[in-house]
Design a protein around this motif. Structure first.
Motif, PDB file in Angstrom:
ATOM      1  N   TYR A  51       0.843  -1.179   0.000  1.00 53.05           N
ATOM      2  CA  TYR A  51       0.000   0.000   0.000  1.00 53.05           C
ATOM      3  C   TYR A  51       0.884   1.236   0.000  1.00 53.05           C
ATOM      4  O   TYR A  51       2.108   1.153   0.141  1.00 53.05           O
ATOM      5  N   SER A  52       0.242   2.385  -0.118  1.00 46.92           N
ATOM      6  CA  SER A  52       0.984   3.641  -0.027  1.00 46.92           C
ATOM      7  C   SER A  52       0.180   4.643   0.791  1.00 46.92           C
ATOM      8  O   SER A  52      -1.046   4.532   0.910  1.00 46.92           O
ATOM      9  N   ILE A  53       0.883   5.603   1.353  1.00 47.54           N
ATOM     10  CA  ILE A  53       0.249   6.634   2.165  1.00 47.54           C
ATOM     11  C   ILE A  53       1.056   7.917   2.016  1.00 47.54           C
ATOM     12  O   ILE A  53       2.256   7.881   1.736  1.00 47.54           O
ATOM     13  N   ASN A  54       0.395   9.030   2.186  1.00 46.21           N
ATOM     14  CA  ASN A  54       1.061  10.321   2.089  1.00 46.21           C
ATOM     15  C   ASN A  54       1.097  10.971   3.470  1.00 46.21           C
ATOM     16  O   ASN A  54       0.064  11.099   4.126  1.00 46.21           O
ATOM     17  N   ARG A  97       6.610  -2.545   7.052  1.00 44.55           N
ATOM     18  CA  ARG A  97       5.312  -3.228   6.986  1.00 44.55           C
ATOM     19  C   ARG A  97       4.753  -3.224   5.563  1.00 44.55           C
ATOM     20  O   ARG A  97       3.568  -3.479   5.353  1.00 44.55           O
ATOM     21  N   GLY A  98       5.599  -2.904   4.607  1.00 39.33           N
ATOM     22  CA  GLY A  98       5.177  -2.943   3.214  1.00 39.33           C
ATOM     23  C   GLY A  98       4.324  -1.761   2.797  1.00 39.33           C
ATOM     24  O   GLY A  98       3.519  -1.859   1.860  1.00 39.33           O
ATOM     25  N   ILE A  99       4.479  -0.633   3.474  1.00 48.40           N
ATOM     26  CA  ILE A  99       3.695   0.572   3.152  1.00 48.40           C
ATOM     27  C   ILE A  99       4.659   1.676   2.710  1.00 48.40           C
ATOM     28  O   ILE A  99       5.564   2.057   3.456  1.00 48.40           O
ATOM     29  N   ALA A 100       4.461   2.155   1.501  1.00 46.36           N
ATOM     30  CA  ALA A 100       5.337   3.183   0.953  1.00 46.36           C
ATOM     31  C   ALA A 100       4.777   4.572   1.222  1.00 46.36           C
ATOM     32  O   ALA A 100       3.560   4.757   1.321  1.00 46.36           O
ATOM     33  N   ILE A 101       5.671   5.549   1.356  1.00 44.40           N
ATOM     34  CA  ILE A 101       5.251   6.938   1.440  1.00 44.40           C
ATOM     35  C   ILE A 101       5.269   7.517   0.030  1.00 44.40           C
ATOM     36  O   ILE A 101       6.295   7.496  -0.648  1.00 44.40           O
ATOM     37  N   ASP A 102       4.117   8.001  -0.404  1.00 41.90           N
ATOM     38  CA  ASP A 102       3.961   8.476  -1.781  1.00 41.90           C
ATOM     39  C   ASP A 102       3.092   9.734  -1.770  1.00 41.90           C
ATOM     40  O   ASP A 102       1.968   9.705  -1.262  1.00 41.90           O
ATOM     41  N   LYS A 103       3.599  10.809  -2.337  1.00 44.77           N
ATOM     42  CA  LYS A 103       2.839  12.067  -2.373  1.00 44.77           C
ATOM     43  C   LYS A 103       1.563  11.949  -3.195  1.00 44.77           C
ATOM     44  O   LYS A 103       0.651  12.765  -3.056  1.00 44.77           O
ATOM     45  N   ASP A 104       1.498  10.970  -4.077  1.00 48.09           N
ATOM     46  CA  ASP A 104       0.305  10.774  -4.906  1.00 48.09           C
ATOM     47  C   ASP A 104      -0.633   9.713  -4.342  1.00 48.09           C
ATOM     48  O   ASP A 104      -1.610   9.321  -5.007  1.00 48.09           O
ATOM     49  N   ALA A 105      -0.360   9.249  -3.128  1.00 52.45           N
ATOM     50  CA  ALA A 105      -1.216   8.228  -2.509  1.00 52.45           C
ATOM     51  C   ALA A 105      -2.610   8.799  -2.256  1.00 52.45           C
ATOM     52  O   ALA A 105      -2.762   9.993  -1.946  1.00 52.45           O
ATOM     53  N   PRO A 106      -3.642   7.964  -2.377  1.00 52.90           N
ATOM     54  CA  PRO A 106      -5.017   8.463  -2.182  1.00 52.90           C
ATOM     55  C   PRO A 106      -5.329   8.856  -0.737  1.00 52.90           C
ATOM     56  O   PRO A 106      -6.189   9.693  -0.495  1.00 52.90           O
ATOM     57  N   VAL A 107      -4.623   8.252   0.210  1.00 51.28           N
ATOM     58  CA  VAL A 107      -4.878   8.525   1.633  1.00 51.28           C
ATOM     59  C   VAL A 107      -3.661   9.235   2.234  1.00 51.28           C
ATOM     60  O   VAL A 107      -2.513   8.865   1.972  1.00 51.28           O
ATOM     61  N   ASN A 189      -4.958   0.629   8.812  1.00 51.71           N
ATOM     62  CA  ASN A 189      -4.607  -0.363   7.797  1.00 51.71           C
ATOM     63  C   ASN A 189      -5.814  -0.777   6.969  1.00 51.71           C
ATOM     64  O   ASN A 189      -5.704  -1.021   5.762  1.00 51.71           O
ATOM     65  N   ASN A 190      -6.985  -0.847   7.587  1.00 55.41           N
ATOM     66  CA  ASN A 190      -8.205  -1.171   6.837  1.00 55.41           C
ATOM     67  C   ASN A 190      -8.525  -0.060   5.832  1.00 55.41           C
ATOM     68  O   ASN A 190      -8.993  -0.351   4.723  1.00 55.41           O
ATOM     69  N   ILE A 191      -8.285   1.184   6.234  1.00 54.36           N
ATOM     70  CA  ILE A 191      -8.518   2.306   5.317  1.00 54.36           C
ATOM     71  C   ILE A 191      -7.587   2.201   4.119  1.00 54.36           C
ATOM     72  O   ILE A 191      -7.998   2.395   2.971  1.00 54.36           O
ATOM     73  N   LEU A 192      -6.322   1.885   4.380  1.00 55.86           N
ATOM     74  CA  LEU A 192      -5.346   1.786   3.283  1.00 55.86           C
ATOM     75  C   LEU A 192      -5.736   0.692   2.291  1.00 55.86           C
ATOM     76  O   LEU A 192      -5.531   0.853   1.086  1.00 55.86           O
ATOM     77  N   THR A 193      -6.261  -0.396   2.791  1.00 58.28           N
ATOM     78  CA  THR A 193      -6.622  -1.507   1.890  1.00 58.28           C
ATOM     79  C   THR A 193      -7.880  -1.219   1.082  1.00 58.28           C
ATOM     80  O   THR A 193      -8.169  -1.925   0.113  1.00 58.28           O
ATOM     81  N   SER A 194      -8.642  -0.204   1.489  1.00 60.22           N
ATOM     82  CA  SER A 194      -9.908   0.076   0.805  1.00 60.22           C
ATOM     83  C   SER A 194      -9.762   1.050  -0.353  1.00 60.22           C
ATOM     84  O   SER A 194     -10.726   1.342  -1.055  1.00 60.22           O
TER      85      SER A 194
END
Length: 195
Positions: A51-54, A97-107, A189-194
């Motif tokens: 997943y990715s997150i900003n 934990r397999g989560i990338a930081i990405d400025k274009d992530a939806p969340v 984490n549930n939000i990221l998967t959605s």
């Protein structure tokens, strides 16, 4: 005479112990490096990104900059860029934990540092306690806040000598506990998967 010698030796031992346990902390203490793995150049293989997150912002809203209080009397201020330290550690924990930081992530998430300090009791049985508290807001693609939470971390250390490095260890562990709770939070984490 033997009684005098015994008393004298006890006095010497007590004096030595008291001196060795006396806090050696100046009026300013640097905030600790949180990412020890990177600081020590430890090689780490991260899992595949799922997943990715900003990280939208990290705001320091502590009411004061006191990071250690000694025996309810002396205090020391913190020195350093708190937001960068937290960002670096959070990035490591997310990647682990397999989560990338990405400025274009939806969340995205906004972090607010509310507390980060420590208390030390010197003398016999010297002890240090650390405390950290962070509030986060999770923002969806429409810029709507969809989740908020407050995460706290605590640490307790039994101390021998007391110096700036001891304070940093206490603070590091407390902050690390708070950040781990954030990245392991099931709702986040549930939000990221959605998305």
């Amino acid at each position: 005479y033997k009684l005098f010698i015994c008393f004298y030796l006890k006095f010497i031992i007590f004096s030595f112990y008291t001196i060795s346990c006396a806090p050696n902390i100046g009026p300013v203490v640097s905030f600790p490096v949180l990412n020890l793995e990177e600081y020590l150049e430890v090689k780490r293989a991260f899992p595949k990104e799922r997943y990715s997150i900003n990280i939208l912002s990290i705001a320091d809203q502590r009411t004061n900059n006191t990071i250690v209080t000694i025996d309810d009397k002396r205090t020391s201020k913190g020195e350093g860029e708190v937001d960068n330290l937290i960002y670096d550690r959070l990035e490591f924990l997310l990647k682990d934990r397999g989560i990338a930081i990405d400025k274009d992530a939806p969340v995205g998430i906004e972090l607010v540092l509310q507390e980060w300090d420590s208390v030390i009791k010197s003398g016999f049985g010297s002890e240090g306690k650390g405390n950290a508290k962070i509030r986060i807001d999770v923002i969806d693609p429409t810029n709507t806040k969809i989740y908020s939470g407050t995460f706290s971390g605590f640490s307790v250390f039994k101390l021998g000598g007391i110096g700036s490095e001891d304070v940093q260890d206490i603070l590091r562990e407390a902050m690390n506990q708070a950040l781990i709770k954030i990245v392991d939070d099931k709702k986040i984490n549930n939000i990221l998967t959605s998305y």
